[in-house]
Motif scaffolding. Structure first.
Motif, PDB file in Angstrom:
ATOM      1  N   ASP A  30       0.651  -1.244  -0.238  1.00 51.70           N
ATOM      2  CA  ASP A  30      -0.004   0.071  -0.142  1.00 51.70           C
ATOM      3  C   ASP A  30       0.912   1.384   0.015  1.00 51.70           C
ATOM      4  N   ALA A  31       2.197   1.102   0.188  1.00 48.98           N
ATOM      5  CA  ALA A  31       2.986   2.258   0.240  1.00 48.98           C
ATOM      6  C   ALA A  31       2.578   3.249  -1.109  1.00 48.98           C
ATOM      7  N   GLY A  32       2.866   2.983  -2.256  1.00 52.04           N
ATOM      8  CA  GLY A  32       2.566   3.942  -3.210  1.00 52.04           C
ATOM      9  C   GLY A  32       1.262   4.738  -3.082  1.00 52.04           C
ATOM     10  N   ASP A  33       0.103   3.862  -2.866  1.00 54.76           N
ATOM     11  CA  ASP A  33      -1.168   4.560  -2.482  1.00 54.76           C
ATOM     12  C   ASP A  33      -1.394   5.504  -1.341  1.00 54.76           C
ATOM     13  N   LEU A  34      -0.519   5.318  -0.233  1.00 62.08           N
ATOM     14  CA  LEU A  34      -0.642   5.786   1.057  1.00 62.08           C
ATOM     15  C   LEU A  34       0.286   7.130   0.547  1.00 62.08           C
ATOM     16  N   PHE A  35       1.346   7.311  -0.080  1.00 62.44           N
ATOM     17  CA  PHE A  35       2.354   8.142  -0.424  1.00 62.44           C
ATOM     18  C   PHE A  35       1.431   9.046  -1.228  1.00 62.44           C
ATOM     19  N   ALA A  36       0.846   8.628  -2.292  1.00 57.82           N
ATOM     20  CA  ALA A  36       0.041   9.538  -3.098  1.00 57.82           C
ATOM     21  C   ALA A  36      -1.090  10.154  -2.602  1.00 57.82           C
ATOM     22  N   ALA A  37      -1.873   9.431  -1.683  1.00 59.33           N
ATOM     23  CA  ALA A  37      -2.754  10.318  -1.013  1.00 59.33           C
ATOM     24  C   ALA A  37      -2.501  11.452  -0.112  1.00 59.33           C
ATOM     25  N   VAL A  38      -1.289  11.244   0.645  1.00 59.44           N
ATOM     26  CA  VAL A  38      -0.682  11.981   1.720  1.00 59.44           C
ATOM     27  C   VAL A  38      -0.182  13.356   0.762  1.00 59.44           C
ATOM     28  N   ILE A  39       0.430  13.064  -0.132  1.00 63.71           N
ATOM     29  CA  ILE A  39       1.044  14.103  -1.012  1.00 63.71           C
ATOM     30  C   ILE A  39      -0.049  15.053  -1.685  1.00 63.71           C
ATOM     31  N   ALA A  40      -1.219  14.160  -2.293  1.00 62.14           N
ATOM     32  CA  ALA A  40      -2.111  15.063  -2.966  1.00 62.14           C
ATOM     33  C   ALA A  40      -2.897  15.870  -1.651  1.00 62.14           C
ATOM     34  N   SER A  41      -3.002  15.520  -0.423  1.00 59.72           N
ATOM     35  CA  SER A  41      -3.797  16.057   0.501  1.00 59.72           C
ATOM     36  C   SER A  41      -2.891  16.889   1.627  1.00 59.72           C
ATOM     37  N   ARG A  42      -1.589  17.172   1.027  1.00 64.32           N
ATOM     38  CA  ARG A  42      -0.896  17.781   2.107  1.00 64.32           C
ATOM     39  C   ARG A  42      -1.033  19.068   2.791  1.00 64.32           C
ATOM     40  N   ALA A  43      -1.668  20.114   1.723  1.00 67.68           N
ATOM     41  CA  ALA A  43      -2.085  21.420   2.507  1.00 67.68           C
ATOM     42  C   ALA A  43      -3.244  21.227   3.483  1.00 67.68           C
ATOM     43  N   GLU A  44      -4.120  20.192   3.134  1.00 71.06           N
ATOM     44  CA  GLU A  44      -4.886  20.226   4.151  1.00 71.06           C
ATOM     45  C   GLU A  44      -4.953  19.342   5.264  1.00 71.06           C
ATOM     46  N   LEU A  45      -4.026  18.468   5.298  1.00 78.05           N
ATOM     47  CA  LEU A  45      -3.622  17.748   6.432  1.00 78.05           C
ATOM     48  C   LEU A  45      -2.470  18.333   7.322  1.00 78.05           C
ATOM     49  N   LEU A  46      -1.565  18.903   6.784  1.00 70.96           N
ATOM     50  CA  LEU A  46      -0.608  19.685   7.228  1.00 70.96           C
ATOM     51  C   LEU A  46      -0.721  20.403   8.671  1.00 70.96           C
ATOM     52  N   TRP A  48      -3.106  19.928  10.822  1.00 77.50           N
ATOM     53  CA  TRP A  48      -3.677  19.239  12.131  1.00 77.50           C
ATOM     54  C   TRP A  48      -2.647  17.910  12.159  1.00 77.50           C
ATOM     55  N   LEU A  49      -1.901  17.635  11.305  1.00 78.31           N
ATOM     56  CA  LEU A  49      -1.153  16.178  11.565  1.00 78.31           C
ATOM     57  C   LEU A  49       0.509  16.543  11.168  1.00 78.31           C
ATOM     58  N   PRO A  50       1.015  16.806  12.213  1.00 74.33           N
ATOM     59  CA  PRO A  50       2.611  17.175  11.963  1.00 74.33           C
ATOM     60  C   PRO A  50       3.382  16.205  11.257  1.00 74.33           C
ATOM     61  N   TRP A  51       3.019  14.784  11.561  1.00 79.58           N
ATOM     62  CA  TRP A  51       3.666  13.746  10.351  1.00 79.58           C
ATOM     63  C   TRP A  51       3.572  13.762   9.097  1.00 79.58           C
ATOM     64  N   VAL A  52       2.966  14.493   8.419  1.00 77.58           N
ATOM     65  CA  VAL A  52       2.609  14.746   6.969  1.00 77.58           C
ATOM     66  C   VAL A  52       3.772  15.326   6.700  1.00 77.58           C
ATOM     67  N   ALA A  53       4.514  16.283   7.470  1.00 80.50           N
ATOM     68  CA  ALA A  53       5.768  17.050   7.024  1.00 80.50           C
ATOM     69  C   ALA A  53       6.818  15.931   6.462  1.00 80.50           C
ATOM     70  N   SER A  54       6.902  14.789   7.225  1.00 78.07           N
ATOM     71  CA  SER A  54       7.934  13.817   6.986  1.00 78.07           C
ATOM     72  C   SER A  54       7.858  13.159   5.747  1.00 78.07           C
ATOM     73  N   TRP A 109      -7.701  10.562   9.190  1.00 74.35           N
ATOM     74  CA  TRP A 109      -7.556  11.757   7.985  1.00 74.35           C
ATOM     75  C   TRP A 109      -8.094  11.046   6.841  1.00 74.35           C
ATOM     76  N   LEU A 110      -8.340  12.080   5.889  1.00 75.10           N
ATOM     77  CA  LEU A 110      -8.777  11.444   4.644  1.00 75.10           C
ATOM     78  C   LEU A 110      -8.298  12.425   3.300  1.00 75.10           C
ATOM     79  N   HIS A 111      -8.118  11.658   2.403  1.00 75.00           N
ATOM     80  CA  HIS A 111      -7.686  12.158   0.981  1.00 75.00           C
ATOM     81  C   HIS A 111      -8.476  13.113   0.682  1.00 75.00           C
ATOM     82  N   THR A 112      -7.938  14.125   0.216  1.00 76.72           N
ATOM     83  CA  THR A 112      -8.925  15.485   0.078  1.00 76.72           C
ATOM     84  C   THR A 112      -9.845  15.305  -1.088  1.00 76.72           C
ATOM     85  N   ALA A 113      -9.652  14.480  -1.859  1.00 77.34           N
ATOM     86  CA  ALA A 113     -10.701  13.934  -2.990  1.00 77.34           C
ATOM     87  C   ALA A 113     -11.669  13.131  -2.514  1.00 77.34           C
TER      88      ALA A 113
END
Length: 193
Positions: A30-46, A48-54, A109-113
């Motif tokens: 699931d690594a590719g899907d997880l990475f893509a979801a976090v990157i696509a949602s970075r602005a909305e998640l960051l 609230w969720l500090p780990w997104v920056a990593s 957390w949710l993917h922005t889309a």
């Protein structure tokens, strides 16, 4: 984070299936899907969720999932998949907090889309029911930044009861203090169906 010795090893989760979603532990694949979801949602998640920056490269997701694999008996860190398409919609965790109660915290957390479709409300109900019925939890709670109206709305829609707000109880990404809202479910609060 709790000490591993405080809680006995947790039983397997398997899959929790609802009408809209399937909740299951993340797998290495699931690594590719997880990475893509976090990157696509970075602005909305960051905010609230500090780990997104990593999350900077796919290797960051691979490393995270490898760590989760090693701690499976101690924590539930899961993905939320849209049942109809199999697409990763977000993540949800059920984290043991106090073995004497026993109590568990839910984070999500949710993917922005994927927002506004009821995916997280159903996921929270599924994992809270699992904690209350299968794990014998006497308390399941959600906490969120008081400025995060979407997260608070999800807690309320999921049937969690607002307990109150702790003022200036945590430092956020920009160094300021946040107020944290708490919501909970107890066994006597009835089913979450």
């Amino acid at each position: 984070m709790r000490e591993p010795a405080n809680f006995p090893p947790l039983p397997q989760l398997g899959e929790l299936a609802g009408d809209l979603v399937v909740v299951r532990r993340f797998r290495e694949a699931d690594a590719g899907d997880l990475f893509a979801a976090v990157i696509a949602s970075r602005a909305e998640l960051l905010p609230w969720l500090p780990w997104v920056a990593s999350y900077r490269t796919l290797d960051d997701a691979v490393t995270f999932l490898g760590q989760m694999e090693m701690t499976q008996a101690l924590d539930y860190t899961c993905g939320v998949w849209e049942r109809a398409t199999g697409r990763l919609a977000g993540g949800i965790g059920l984290h043991p907090r106090d073995p004497q109660v026993p109590s568990f915290e839910i984070g999500y957390w949710l993917h922005t889309a994927m927002t506004g479709k009821g995916f997280m409300t159903e996921s929270v109900r599924l994992i809270a029911t699992f904690a209350l019925e299968r794990l014998g939890a006497n308390r399941v709670y959600i906490r969120c930044d008081a400025r995060n109206g979407r997260s608070a709305a999800t807690a309320r829609r999921s049937g969690f009861i607002y307990e109150g707000t702790f003022r200036h109880d945590q430092v956020v990404n920009d160094g300021s203090l946040r107020d944290t809202m708490y919501f909970s479910r107890l066994p006597g609060d009835g089913p979450l169906r």
